[in-house]
Design a protein around this motif. Sequence first.
Motif, short mmCIF file in Angstrom:
data_model
loop_
_atom_site.label_atom_id
_atom_site.label_comp_id
_atom_site.label_asym_id
_atom_site.label_seq_id
_atom_site.Cartn_x
_atom_site.Cartn_y
_atom_site.Cartn_z
N LYS A 14 0.84 -1.19 0.00
CA LYS A 14 0.00 0.00 0.00
C LYS A 14 0.88 1.25 0.00
N PRO A 15 0.29 2.42 -0.29
CA PRO A 15 1.10 3.65 -0.29
C PRO A 15 1.64 3.97 1.10
N ILE A 16 2.86 4.52 1.12
CA ILE A 16 3.46 5.02 2.36
C ILE A 16 4.05 6.39 2.06
N TRP A 17 3.58 7.40 2.76
CA TRP A 17 4.05 8.77 2.55
C TRP A 17 4.64 9.30 3.85
N ASN A 18 5.50 10.30 3.70
CA ASN A 18 6.12 10.94 4.86
C ASN A 18 5.77 12.43 4.85
N ALA A 19 5.07 12.88 5.88
CA ALA A 19 4.76 14.30 6.07
C ALA A 19 5.76 14.85 7.07
N GLU A 20 6.49 15.90 6.69
CA GLU A 20 7.64 16.32 7.50
C GLU A 20 7.74 17.83 7.59
N PHE A 21 7.88 18.33 8.82
CA PHE A 21 8.16 19.74 9.07
C PHE A 21 9.63 19.89 9.42
N THR A 22 10.25 20.93 8.88
CA THR A 22 11.61 21.29 9.26
C THR A 22 11.56 22.55 10.10
N LEU A 23 12.15 22.49 11.29
CA LEU A 23 12.14 23.58 12.25
C LEU A 23 13.54 24.13 12.39
N LYS A 24 13.69 25.43 12.18
CA LYS A 24 14.99 26.07 12.36
C LYS A 24 15.16 26.54 13.81
N ARG A 25 16.37 26.98 14.12
CA ARG A 25 16.71 27.35 15.50
C ARG A 25 15.76 28.42 16.06
N ASP A 26 15.42 29.45 15.25
CA ASP A 26 14.57 30.53 15.75
C ASP A 26 13.21 30.01 16.19
N TYR A 27 12.64 29.09 15.43
CA TYR A 27 11.35 28.52 15.78
C TYR A 27 11.45 27.71 17.07
N LEU A 28 12.53 26.92 17.18
CA LEU A 28 12.73 26.11 18.38
C LEU A 28 12.87 27.01 19.62
N MET A 29 13.59 28.13 19.45
CA MET A 29 13.77 29.05 20.57
C MET A 29 12.43 29.65 21.00
N GLN A 30 11.56 29.96 20.03
CA GLN A 30 10.24 30.49 20.35
C GLN A 30 9.42 29.49 21.16
N CYS A 31 9.66 28.21 20.91
CA CYS A 31 8.94 27.15 21.62
C CYS A 31 9.60 26.76 22.93
N GLY A 32 10.68 27.42 23.30
CA GLY A 32 11.37 27.09 24.54
C GLY A 32 12.28 25.89 24.44
#
Length: 334
Positions: A198-216
Motif C-alpha cells: 500500500k502507499p506510504i508517505w512521509n509528512a515532514e516539518f523542518t524547524l529552524k533554530r529561531d522557531y525552536l527558541m520560540q517554543c522554549g
Amino acid sequence: FYKLVDSGDYQKFENYSLSYVCKTSSKQNGVIGHKFELSSPDGVKLCSAIFKNPEQQKHIHNVYIQLYGEAIYSYGIKSTIGKILDILKSAFGLTANFMTMYPSRVDINCFIGGYDFSKCKPECFSGRFYVSEECCKGHEIFEINSRLGLETLYLGSRSSVLYFKIYNKKLEIEKSLDTLSSQVKKEYLLQNGFDFEKPIWNAEFTLKRDYLMQCGVRTLTSLFSFYKGLFGNTFSNLSFYGDDVAKIRRYKESRNLSRLKEHPLWLNILNYCDFERISIMSGCLEYDAPLPHRMTVKRSKVGCEKWHKRQMIKYLQKAKENGWDLKYLGDFLA
C-alpha cells in the motif's frame, strides 16, 4: 585539535571510526571548518561532524553534527547521539551531554500508510506560514510530479524558520533498495506495521533554530522532553482537505475555504498520541511554561514587501490589459 587537522595530520584519529571528508566553507552550508564522517563498529554511518574554525566563527569552539538517516532508523536518535559522544570522547576527550548540545535544525515527521497523496495539489493544503499564490522552485510552493501523479510537495520557503514537505516514502525507498540506508528504512517500517503493498508517505516539518527558541526548546534535553507538544504545534499550522481538487477550488473561489472541513486523516494525525515507542528520558528538566498549542509563524518584513510588490505588479498588468494609460501613474500616487 583544529590546528592539528588544519595542518593535515588527522590520520591517527581514523581508528576511532572517523574518516576525513573535506574542508567546508560558509557558501556550502554556513559552517567553516573540517568535515568528518563518524561510523559505528558495525559499519552504519552515524553522522557528519564539522569541527568549526574558531578564528572565522566568532571564537566558538564547537562541533556541528548532522545525523544520518540510516543511523536513526537503526538505533534511534538518542542511541545514535550516545554513540557519537562515545567516539568524540575516546578520540579527543570531548565531553558533552544532552544539556550542553543545542539543536539548530529539527525534522518532525509522520509516516502515513494506506492513503495515496499522488492525486493531491497544493490547493489541498492550507497554512499561514507560506504564500499560497507563489508557485516556483525556491519560493513558497514547489511540486515534483511524474506520470503517476504527485511525488513530492514543498510548502514554505527553505530560508524561513518553518517549512513543510510531503513525499512518497515507499517510492524513495524502492528506488534505491541496493543501499544499506534504504534496506534499514524498509525494515524499520515493516517492523512498525506498515504494508509495502500500500502507499506510504512521509509528512515532514523542518524547524529552524529561531522557531525552536520560540517554543522554549534550547537543548536536546528540552527537545526530548517536549517532542509530543512540538509535534502537535507544527502540524496544527497546516490543514489538509483531501484530494477533491475541484471541490476545494470551488470553496476557495467563493472565499468559503474556512467552511470546508479538514480531512479525517489530518485530524487523526493531530490527535495522535501513540508515542510509547519513544520513551521519555529520565532526568529531563521541565520548563515552567508549556508549549503553546498553536504557534503561527510571522512573515518577515522582507517577505511582506515581496508579497506587496508581487500584488502591485499583478494589478498593473491587469490594468494594462484593460487599456489603462499608465503614463500618469504618478498622479494617482500623489
